[in-house]
Design an enzyme around this catalytic site. Structure first.
Site, PDB file in Angstrom:
ATOM      1  N   HIS A 175      -2.525  -0.794  -2.398  1.00 31.07           N
ATOM      2  CA  HIS A 175      -1.860  -0.703  -3.698  1.00 31.07           C
ATOM      3  C   HIS A 175      -2.670  -1.360  -4.798  1.00 31.07           C
ATOM      4  CE1 HIS A 175      -0.597  -4.963  -3.710  1.00 31.07           C
ATOM      5  NE2 HIS A 175      -0.381  -4.809  -2.399  1.00 31.07           N
ATOM      6  N   CYS A 193      -1.081  -6.535   2.855  1.00 25.46           N
ATOM      7  CA  CYS A 193      -1.567  -5.281   2.283  1.00 25.46           C
ATOM      8  C   CYS A 193      -2.998  -5.434   1.764  1.00 25.46           C
ATOM      9  CB  CYS A 193      -0.661  -4.863   1.136  1.00 25.46           C
ATOM     10  SG  CYS A 193       1.047  -4.574   1.635  1.00 25.46           S
TER      11      CYS A 193
END
Length: 190
Positions: free
Chosen positions: A146, A162
């Site tokens: 992201h 992440c």
């Protein structure tokens, strides 16, 4: 491309044999020049149209035909939170909302204010774009590739598991990656 970028990209890959208003909020990142995306040569035989994340080097590679790849610099999960494995892109979202998991709230009680979710937007932790990583039989892993508007986190292990790119680079990657693309998150070795 300078010699150092070429060597770094080759060495890392050797390890494996919207709304209009929101769109305008993605400003070019103020990031170190050596952290800008660059096209690099890769070893022949690596399939095109895959994402490979090499956490020790903080590099993400989008492989292309002709033994080439786009190399992006990323931030990765903190020690104990990074999860290696093979995944696929099961969802893609522009300006995604964010809901912290229960374990995230346990680690950081301040996240409790967002237990019902934070709307997407420039201040959202998932940034401008997100690729949702899935596994067969497991579904959504809650791992994401992201964006972020915090360029100082690139090149470090700070996230909840992440991989993150600055927003403008997340948009570039998002536009290249189709659904169901293979994603390999390599194990940390250091």
């Amino acid at each position: 491309m300078d010699r150092r970028q070429l060597i770094a990209g080759g060495a890392a890959l050797a390890l494996f044999g919207s709304s209009d208003a929101m769109a305008q909020a993605v400003a070019p990142s103020n990031i170190r020049p050596d952290f800008l995306p660059v096209e690099v040569p890769i070893r022949a035989g690596i399939a095109p149209n895959e994402i490979h994340v090499v956490p020790d080097s903080f590099m993400l590679f989008w492989t292309m035909p002709g033994a080439r790849a786009m190399r992006y610099m990323v931030g990765v999960g903190r020690p104990g939170l990074y999860e290696s494995g093979e995944f696929y892109v099961g969802a893609k979202k522009e300006w995604p909302s964010w809901t912290p998991t229960n374990s995230m709230i346990e680690r950081n009680p301040a996240y409790a204010q967002w237990k019902d979710g934070m709307p997407g937007g420039p201040n959202n932790p998932l940034g401008a774009r997100a690729l949702y990583l899935f596994e067969p039989g497991r579904g959504d892993t809650f791992l994401r590739i992201h964006g972020t508007n915090a360029p100082n986190t690139i090149g470090s292990a700070v996230s909840n598991g992440c991989a993150r790119l600055v927003n403008d680079q997340a948009v570039d990657l998002y536009n290249r990656v189709p659904m169901r693309s293979r994603v390999v998150l390599y194990p940390k070795t250091i």
